[in-house]
Design an enzyme around this catalytic site. Structure first.
Site, PDB file in Angstrom:
ATOM      1  N   LYS A  15       9.329  14.824 -26.335  1.00 18.11           N
ATOM      2  CA  LYS A  15       9.193  14.501 -27.744  1.00 18.11           C
ATOM      3  C   LYS A  15      10.463  15.302 -28.446  1.00 18.11           C
ATOM      4  CE  LYS A  15       4.418  15.276 -27.489  1.00 18.11           C
ATOM      5  NZ  LYS A  15       3.483  14.059 -27.855  1.00 18.11           N
ATOM      6  N   LYS A  56       2.468  14.652 -14.106  1.00 19.07           N
ATOM      7  CA  LYS A  56       1.536  15.752 -14.086  1.00 19.07           C
ATOM      8  C   LYS A  56       0.167  15.077 -13.731  1.00 19.07           C
ATOM      9  CE  LYS A  56      -1.061  17.603 -18.020  1.00 19.07           C
ATOM     10  NZ  LYS A  56      -2.083  16.630 -18.232  1.00 19.07           N
ATOM     11  N   HIS A  78       1.721  21.695 -20.770  1.00 17.17           N
ATOM     12  CA  HIS A  78       2.082  21.511 -21.848  1.00 17.17           C
ATOM     13  C   HIS A  78       2.166  22.501 -22.967  1.00 17.17           C
ATOM     14  CE1 HIS A  78       1.721  17.594 -20.767  1.00 17.17           C
ATOM     15  NE2 HIS A  78       0.386  17.251 -21.060  1.00 17.17           N
ATOM     16  N   GLU A  84       0.772  -1.129  -0.121  1.00 19.97           N
ATOM     17  CA  GLU A  84       0.076  -0.088   0.057  1.00 19.97           C
ATOM     18  C   GLU A  84       0.932   1.273   0.037  1.00 19.97           C
ATOM     19  OE1 GLU A  84      -3.075  -0.097  -0.274  1.00 19.97           O
ATOM     20  OE2 GLU A  84      -3.301  -2.192  -0.217  1.00 19.97           O
ATOM     21  N   HIS A 117       5.506  15.432 -20.054  1.00 19.95           N
ATOM     22  CA  HIS A 117       6.025  14.449 -21.398  1.00 19.95           C
ATOM     23  C   HIS A 117       6.152  15.354 -22.766  1.00 19.95           C
ATOM     24  CE1 HIS A 117       1.615  14.426 -22.640  1.00 19.95           C
ATOM     25  NE2 HIS A 117       2.313  13.742 -23.929  1.00 19.95           N
TER      26      HIS A 117
HETATM   27  C1  BG6 Z   1      -1.876  14.608 -21.498  1.00 19.45           C
HETATM   28  C2  BG6 Z   1      -3.327  15.010 -21.129  1.00 19.45           C
HETATM   29  O1  BG6 Z   1      -1.357  15.051 -20.325  1.00 19.45           O
HETATM   30  O2  BG6 Z   1      -1.622  14.854 -22.766  1.00 19.45           O
HETATM   31  C3  BG6 Z   1      -4.351  14.160 -22.306  1.00 19.45           C
HETATM   32  O3  BG6 Z   1      -3.663  14.585 -19.832  1.00 19.45           O
HETATM   33  C4  BG6 Z   1      -3.774  14.709 -23.618  1.00 19.45           C
HETATM   34  O4  BG6 Z   1      -5.759  14.634 -21.998  1.00 19.45           O
HETATM   35  C5  BG6 Z   1      -2.252  14.172 -23.696  1.00 19.45           C
HETATM   36  O5  BG6 Z   1      -4.397  13.911 -24.647  1.00 19.45           O
HETATM   37  C6  BG6 Z   1      -1.765  14.784 -25.100  1.00 19.45           C
HETATM   38  O6  BG6 Z   1      -0.629  14.261 -25.402  1.00 19.45           O
HETATM   39  P1  BG6 Z   1      -0.003  13.875 -26.819  1.00 19.45           P
HETATM   40  O7  BG6 Z   1       1.484  13.517 -26.504  1.00 19.45           O
HETATM   41  O8  BG6 Z   1      -0.742  12.726 -26.900  1.00 19.45           O
HETATM   42  O9  BG6 Z   1      -0.202  14.924 -27.645  1.00 19.45           O
END
Ligand code: BG6
Length: 532
Positions: free
Chosen positions: A226, A192, A284, A130, A222
């Site tokens: 890229k 996130k 993002h 847990e 993330h």
């Molecule tokens: C995520 C969001 O962080 O990023 C999602 O929570 C979104 O809602 C996604 O779809 C988009 O990431 P990517 O790399 O697919 O453009």
């Protein structure tokens, strides 16, 4: 974003690296001369979750194929509920096979290499526990007593309510102490969402930083994993052509788009709480804004890059309600409306689309609007940045049939196509002076082999190396949330949410937002995509 200076031999060949299941240390050349990360144990909290299956394991597999994991590296997956290592391995193997079979996936691996998977699988160990129980951490401490090099990366692939308790338990159990008792580095990777507004982000930072130092915390966005996003700095700063015009004297506006054709994909519960704005804008899209707007750093050193990006977030003029447009998809050509999705209220006021006009108050950008938009169930899947230049003087063309000149636009295409396009004007063939608006395009695939990459390879590798360039610092997270505070907590009535049909380009009100400054959105349609 490790540079070849990390590599023992920076002259190594840039050709595709091959899996070496013997001693990686004796064959250090990975991609572009990269060498295996230092030995460590990677502890993944949330071993049974989607992120682990869909992104972390495929990325670890790709790092294995590239020979970038140390031979001694171990991976412990922690999850609540009973389980066994062999079952976890089987589950992950099945997920990876399925991912490989999916042609649309970014795995770019049609068949799992059994040898590579075998090498990764034998590193995996499952540990039931847990996340909020002291026993879990006592157990973990025992397992980590002999971690290679004393090094551990703790990866929090869990829902955000566990961020605080996990870090607290790790701290209290002494697992975040570096240097003594045989401990090497101790790092914590946090996904996130990092807070939901300024107050919660401050609170989370303060809590975490009472158990670990800032240098130990790796906050992931993330988008920064890229390649095409990392390439923004290369395009800007490795070419003499762009930087001289990359400023308010020449640039009319910048448009940053992250549009998706998918809906909320079974995440109705999460989305109802979050909405498109919180989900994408201050994280993002601001990261893309930072890359496109930052001043040139003196080096790729993590602090040099992050300081310049922090300056941009700090210079963003706080957004006001009339800088923002919210939308929600209703029934349309692409299917049912948001309110018909599972786990969504029938009178939901959650936005599935957000557009914003952002100004950066510094010498380079004052007065240049940056338009940001994101949304679900839009006409096309597109993540891109378009930099639109100002019009040239028209005098020369006054006595010709030319009645208008289309502006030059440089578009950095991030997803799903990877490359850049440049829109410019030429004389159309024929005896009279007529303009032809043309486009010159560069596609990564035409020049480079498409690398297997789910977007987490560089982030995981950099974390093991201790390179924080692509991770977010506490101050930047907080200044980003601060810039949108008035939108998240408006003083007056809540922001209106305008309808748009599923499969369209978004609400008409978003067009009106740009029209106020004499601008129009870049077209968002499958037809426009087909031209690329
Ligand atoms: C995520 C969001 O962080 O990023 C999602 O929570 C979104 O809602 C996604 O779809 C988009 O990431 P990517 O790399 O697919 O453009």
């Amino acid at each position: 974003m490790s540079t070849p200076s990390n590599a023992p031999d920076s002259t190594s060949s840039a050709t595709s690296p091959k899996l070496d299941l013997g001693s990686h240390a004796s064959n250090p050349a990975g991609p572009a001369g990269k060498h295996p990360a230092p030995p460590c144990t990677l502890v993944i909290f949330g071993a049974g979750g989607d992120l682990t299956k869909r992104l972390l394991m495929p990325a670890l597999y790709n790092l294995t194929v590239d020979g970038l994991l140390d031979a001694q590296m171990k991976i412990i997956g922690v999850n609540h509920g009973e389980g066994e290592t062999s079952a976890w391995r089987d589950e992950l193997s099945a997920a990876l096979q399925q991912f490989a079979a999916d042609k649309a996936s970014t795995f770019h691996t049609s068949k799992l290499d059994e040898k590579a998977w075998g090498s990764l699988a034998q590193r995996l160990e499952y540990m039931a526990g847990e996340f909020e129980s002291d026993d879990t951490y006592a157990n973990l401490k025992q397992k980590l007593a002999n971690t290679p090099g004393g090094n551990v990366v703790f990866y929090l692939a869990v829902t955000s309510r566990f961020f605080k308790p996990i870090v607290e338990h790790l701290g209290k159990a002494g697992l975040l102490k570096e240097g003594d008792d045989g401990a090497g580095f101790r790092r914590v990777v946090i996904e996130k969402p990092f807070g939901t507004d300024l107050a919660s982000a401050r609170d989370l930072n303060a809590h975490i930083l009472s158990y670990a130092k800032e240098e130990q915390i790796y906050r992931i966005d993330h988008f920064l994993g890229k390649d095409t996003v990392q390439s923004i700095l290369a395009v800007r700063f490795a070419n003499a052509l762009f930087e001289p015009v990359w400023r308010r004297e020449y640039i009319d506006c910048v448009q940053i788009t992250a549009s998706e054709t998918i809906g909320v994909e079974g995440r109705g519960k999460f989305y109802e709480q979050t909405g498109a704005f919180r989900d994408m804008l201050p994280n993002h899209l601001f990261q893309l804004l930072g890359m496109v707007a930052m001043e040139p750093p003196n080096s790729f050193d993590a602090e040099a890059v992050r300081d310049k990006k922090a300056d941009i977030f700090d210079a963003i003029q706080p957004l006001k309600a009339d800088d923002v447009v919210f939308g929600q998809y209703g029934k349309g050509p692409a299917g049912q409306g948001y309110r018909e999705e599972p786990d969504v209220a029938s009178d939901s006021q959650t936005e599935t689309y957000a557009a914003a006009r952002v100004f950066i108050e510094n010498w380079r950008w004052a007065g240049v609007p940056f338009y940001l938009r994101t949304g679900k169930r839009l006409a096309a899947r597109r993540t891109e940045i378009s930099v639109q230049l100002k019009a040239v003087p028209f005098r020369l063309f006054r006595d010709t049939p030319v009645d208008a000149l289309t502006p030059n636009v440089l578009t950095l295409r991030i997803d799903p196509t990877h490359g850049t396009s440049f829109d410019f004007n030429v004389k159309a063939p024929g005896p009279v002076m007529q303009m032809g608006a043309v486009q010159s395009s560069f596609n990564y695939g035409d020049f480079f082999d498409e690398q297997p990459n789910v977007g987490y390879e560089t982030l995981l590798y950099d974390c093991m190396l201790g390179d924080e360039t692509l991770f977010q610092r506490a101050d930047s997270i907080e200044t980003s949330w601060a810039a949108v505070e008035d939108v998240l907590h408006p003083k007056g009535s809540p922001l209106p949410v305008h309808g748009y049909p599923a499969g369209s380009a978004g609400p008409a009100e978003a067009d009106a937002l740009l029209a106020q400054n004499g601008h129009t959105w870049r077209p968002l349609s499958k037809d426009a995509d087909a031209k690329k």
